[in-house]
Scaffold this active site. Structure first.
Site, mmCIF file in Angstrom:
data_model
loop_
_atom_site.group_PDB
_atom_site.id
_atom_site.type_symbol
_atom_site.label_atom_id
_atom_site.label_comp_id
_atom_site.label_asym_id
_atom_site.label_seq_id
_atom_site.Cartn_x
_atom_site.Cartn_y
_atom_site.Cartn_z
ATOM 1 N N LYS A 83 8.708 4.405 -75.128
ATOM 2 C CA LYS A 83 9.276 4.901 -76.384
ATOM 3 C C LYS A 83 9.706 3.705 -77.223
ATOM 4 O O LYS A 83 10.450 2.838 -76.745
ATOM 5 C CB LYS A 83 10.482 5.780 -76.044
ATOM 6 C CG LYS A 83 10.739 6.910 -76.991
ATOM 7 C CD LYS A 83 11.843 7.786 -76.382
ATOM 8 C CE LYS A 83 12.203 8.942 -77.256
ATOM 9 N NZ LYS A 83 13.399 9.633 -76.741
HETATM 10 O O1 G3P Z 1 15.080 13.444 -78.262
HETATM 11 C C1 G3P Z 1 16.021 12.898 -79.120
HETATM 12 C C2 G3P Z 1 17.328 13.535 -78.890
HETATM 13 O O2 G3P Z 1 17.877 13.105 -77.690
HETATM 14 C C3 G3P Z 1 18.295 13.364 -79.981
HETATM 15 O O3 G3P Z 1 19.046 14.517 -79.978
HETATM 16 O O4 G3P Z 1 20.954 15.924 -80.449
HETATM 17 O O5 G3P Z 1 21.233 13.432 -80.174
HETATM 18 O O6 G3P Z 1 20.142 14.360 -82.210
HETATM 19 P P1 G3P Z 1 20.423 14.552 -80.742
#
Ligand code: G3P
Length: 217
Positions: A83
């Site tokens: 990634k």
């Molecule tokens: O896959 C990306 C994710 O982990 C981000 O999620 O909820 O932190 O915006 P969030």
């Protein structure tokens, strides 16, 4: 739509994997921090458990170092997707790492133009962050639909991996607009099974069954 699980918690992945719900796993530095585990150890453990792609994120900011980190992460297991962030350096690293035969997931995508660049750089996956766009009063799902259209217009085979999925509605909408993959926390995937009419119907069936006095086993 493929389901990736967005966590580095091995037990949670194992529970969903046993149901055949896990097509892959995504991690990031924040999820590794939350797990309290060593990145190399936990990524290896996950990659051995799950058949599909397991994303492990580089933390360098310069392309050359990203490439070195990516090569090291890719050696953990054959199903690692390296990634990289959607920066110019990340796109360079994506191009080199894909040329070397690695899967690459380009993350932190917030615009259709960024997604177009990632596809040109040969990304295996592009990760647009739905929830974080919604957080600033933009429409995360509109971005997924735009990327779908652009990729289909030109036949790019980069897979759209809807990320930052926070709600069951995000999951439903991602499927409706043709996202190839969604990555969601285990809690959201489990919530997708819930419906009040299912609970109500089941309670009614159980009450009537009780009245029959019968048993199946
Ligand atoms: O896959 C990306 C994710 O982990 C981000 O999620 O909820 O932190 O915006 P969030």
């Amino acid at each position: 739509m493929k389901f990736f699980v967005d966590t580095a918690e091995v037990d949670e992945i194992a529970e969903l994997n046993a149901l055949g719900m896990v097509d892959g796993v995504t991690t990031n530095p924040s999820l590794i921090m939350k797990s309290g585990r060593d990145i190399l150890e936990v990524t290896k453990e996950i990659a051995e458990m799950v058949e599909g792609p397991v994303s492990a994120e580089v933390v360098a900011l310069e392309a050359d170092q990203m490439i070195e980190e990516g090569r090291k992460l890719a050696k953990i297991a054959p199903n690692i997707a390296v990634k990289v962030p959607l920066t110019w350096a990340g796109l360079k690293a994506c191009n080199v790492l894909t040329d070397e035969g690695n899967m690459v997931n380009v993350t932190l995508c917030f615009s259709a133009n960024q997604a177009l660049l990632a596809a040109k750089a040969g990304a295996t996956f592009i990760s647009p962050f739905i929830g974080r766009l919604d957080d600033i009063n933009l429409d995360g799902m509109e971005l997924i639909a735009d990327i779908r259209q652009i990729y289909d217009n030109y036949g790019f085979d980069t897979q759209i991996l809807s990320a930052s999925i926070r709600t069951v509605n995000h999951a439903y909408q991602a499927a409706m607009v043709g996202s190839d993959v969604m990555t969601a926390p285990p809690k959201v995937i489990k919530q997708m099974a819930e419906h009040p009419l299912t609970d109500k119907g089941l309670a009614s069936f159980m009450a009537d069954w009780e009245k029959t006095g019968q048993k199946i086993l």
